[in-house]
Design an enzyme around this catalytic site. Structure first.
Site, mmCIF file in Angstrom:
data_model
loop_
_atom_site.group_PDB
_atom_site.id
_atom_site.type_symbol
_atom_site.label_atom_id
_atom_site.label_comp_id
_atom_site.label_asym_id
_atom_site.label_seq_id
_atom_site.Cartn_x
_atom_site.Cartn_y
_atom_site.Cartn_z
ATOM 1 N N GLN A 213 0.823 -1.199 0.000
ATOM 2 C CA GLN A 213 0.000 0.000 0.000
ATOM 3 C C GLN A 213 0.863 1.258 0.000
ATOM 4 O OE1 GLN A 213 -2.114 -1.696 3.586
ATOM 5 N NE2 GLN A 213 -3.880 -0.774 2.591
ATOM 6 N N ASP B 201 6.589 4.367 -1.500
ATOM 7 C CA ASP B 201 7.950 4.798 -1.205
ATOM 8 C C ASP B 201 9.034 4.022 -1.946
ATOM 9 O OD1 ASP B 201 8.070 2.350 0.223
ATOM 10 O OD2 ASP B 201 7.488 3.330 2.096
ATOM 11 N N HIS C 55 -1.319 1.281 -4.438
ATOM 12 C CA HIS C 55 -1.684 2.704 -4.493
ATOM 13 C C HIS C 55 -0.737 3.518 -5.358
ATOM 14 C CE1 HIS C 55 -3.812 1.953 -0.394
ATOM 15 N NE2 HIS C 55 -4.577 1.612 -1.423
ATOM 16 N N CYS D 215 -3.000 13.557 -20.912
ATOM 17 C CA CYS D 215 -2.354 12.882 -22.033
ATOM 18 C C CYS D 215 -1.436 11.785 -21.486
ATOM 19 C CB CYS D 215 -1.575 13.878 -22.902
ATOM 20 S SG CYS D 215 -0.064 14.525 -22.138
ATOM 21 N N CYS E 184 2.107 20.654 -18.478
ATOM 22 C CA CYS E 184 2.550 19.456 -19.181
ATOM 23 C C CYS E 184 3.258 19.886 -20.466
ATOM 24 C CB CYS E 184 1.360 18.560 -19.506
ATOM 25 S SG CYS E 184 1.780 17.152 -20.572
ATOM 26 N N CYS F 52 0.911 18.425 -23.689
ATOM 27 C CA CYS F 52 -0.429 18.934 -24.006
ATOM 28 C C CYS F 52 -0.702 20.309 -23.410
ATOM 29 C CB CYS F 52 -1.497 17.946 -23.544
ATOM 30 S SG CYS F 52 -1.698 17.851 -21.738
ATOM 31 N N SER G 166 -2.817 -1.074 9.242
ATOM 32 C CA SER G 166 -4.003 -1.039 10.099
ATOM 33 C C SER G 166 -5.227 -1.557 9.356
ATOM 34 C CB SER G 166 -4.267 0.398 10.563
ATOM 35 O OG SER G 166 -4.604 1.223 9.448
ATOM 36 N N ILE H 201 1.873 -3.355 15.030
ATOM 37 C CA ILE H 201 1.762 -2.784 16.369
ATOM 38 C C ILE H 201 0.481 -1.960 16.443
ATOM 39 C CG2 ILE H 201 2.811 -1.276 18.084
ATOM 40 C CD1 ILE H 201 5.526 -1.892 16.823
ATOM 41 N N GLY H 202 -0.407 -2.320 17.363
ATOM 42 C CA GLY H 202 -1.657 -1.595 17.517
ATOM 43 C C GLY H 202 -2.824 -2.297 16.857
#
Length: 312
Positions: A133, A136, A151, A162, A211, A214, A254, A279-280
């Site tokens: 997800q 990086d 993502h 374009c 851009c 375009c 999560s 964790i959590g």
């Protein structure tokens, strides 16, 4: 101009948190958890891996929802919504100014033990794919070959009107040429997607390009922003991976974003075992077979010592 003062102001604020400060409070590793996780890995050889922002906190990138240290706990700022970016030039300027200042540090981040551990599982032919997800690029930096960026990625900028695209490092040079007065010498308050928090005064006067193909105004990272949809081909690829895996191993998520939680529900539908290392609390605590809370850099080295090499 106010922009000339950005570097000076950045140096005066609180210095960077250490990498460990982005990891939420956690208990010492339990030997029983090491054994449970080791057995899970040893018992499967077609593991589908799902990672979230929590796996990158030990590299120095904060996540969104960790108690006390995540973005939502430390700031009132929220990610840019896709529709706002498309409709409002002011939003685009604000986004790119913050991203421009944050990019040098964000792009310099290196994989941690969690990323390298998953690369080893891939080399040992324990996993079939990593679905991340995160935007990086740390799994790729670690050398993993089979990575699906659910993502998208922060490392490519493209045009929504374009087919133009450009490497994010090269786009940094474009932004620098338009804003030569901005001197980036220190950063603060790095956010999960690589930007930093700036005041309206610091953003005032920032210039962004059209851009070059375009001449449109919709240059955007190849990221699925909040409010946008994951491309259908990517969703179909995820479905295939779920069908072909023998188990699901989740690290550092999560799962409050439905695109990640859906993977849990689909895997559960096929009655395949699921292990979660985070964790959590998570959205899937009641859906998984194994839930372990531990720091990756503490538990995974111990697990690594006990993994039996898979022989086909």
């Amino acid at each position: 101009m106010v922009l000339r003062n950005i570097a000076i102001k950045l140096c005066k604020v609180t210095s960077f948190r250490t990498k460990s400060n982005f990891v939420p409070q956690h208990k010492p590793v339990q030997l029983s958890d090491v054994n449970i996780l080791t057995n899970f890995i040893n018992d499967h050889n077609r593991i589908l891996v799902l990672t979230g922002a929590g796996i990158s906190t030990e590299s120095g990138i904060p996540d969104y929802r960790s108690a006390g240290v995540g973005l939502y706990a430390t700031s009132k700022s929220r990610p840019v919504v896709f529709q706002q970016f498309v409709k409002c030039q002011e939003t685009r300027i604000r986004y790119w100014a913050r991203n421009f200042v944050g990019w040098p540090r964000f792009s310099s981040m290196l994989p941690n033990y969690g990323h390298n551990f998953l690369k080893k599982l891939e080399d040992d032919k324990r996993t079939i794919h990593i679905i991340t997800q995160n935007v990086d690029n740390l799994h790729t930096k670690a050398g993993s070959k089979n990575v699906l960026e659910l993502h998208g990625t922060a490392y490519i900028v493209h045009c929504l009107k374009c087919d133009f695209s450009i490497d994010r490092h090269k786009f940094q040079d474009v932004l620098m040429s338009l804003n030569p007065e901005v001197s980036i010498t220190e950063l603060y308050n790095l956010r999960p997607d690589g930007d930093v928090e700036l005041t309206p005064e610091q953003i005032d006067g920032f210039k962004i390009p059209k851009c070059p193909k375009c001449e449109g105004h919709l240059l955007i990272p190849r990221i699925v922003f909040f409010g946008d949809n994951i491309p259908k081909r990517r969703v179909l690829k995820v479905n295939d991976l779920i069908e072909n895996c023998d188990s699901l191993f989740i690290l550092g998520s999560s799962l409050f974003v439905y695109s990640g939680y859906r993977i849990v529900l689909e895997t559960k539908f096929y009655k395949k075992p699921i292990a979660l290392l985070n964790i959590g609390p998570t959205r899937a605590d009641d859906d998984v077979d194994i839930k372990i809370e531990a720091k990756f850099g503490e538990i995974l080295p111990l697990v690594n010592q006990k993994i039996v090499k898979f022989v086909q």
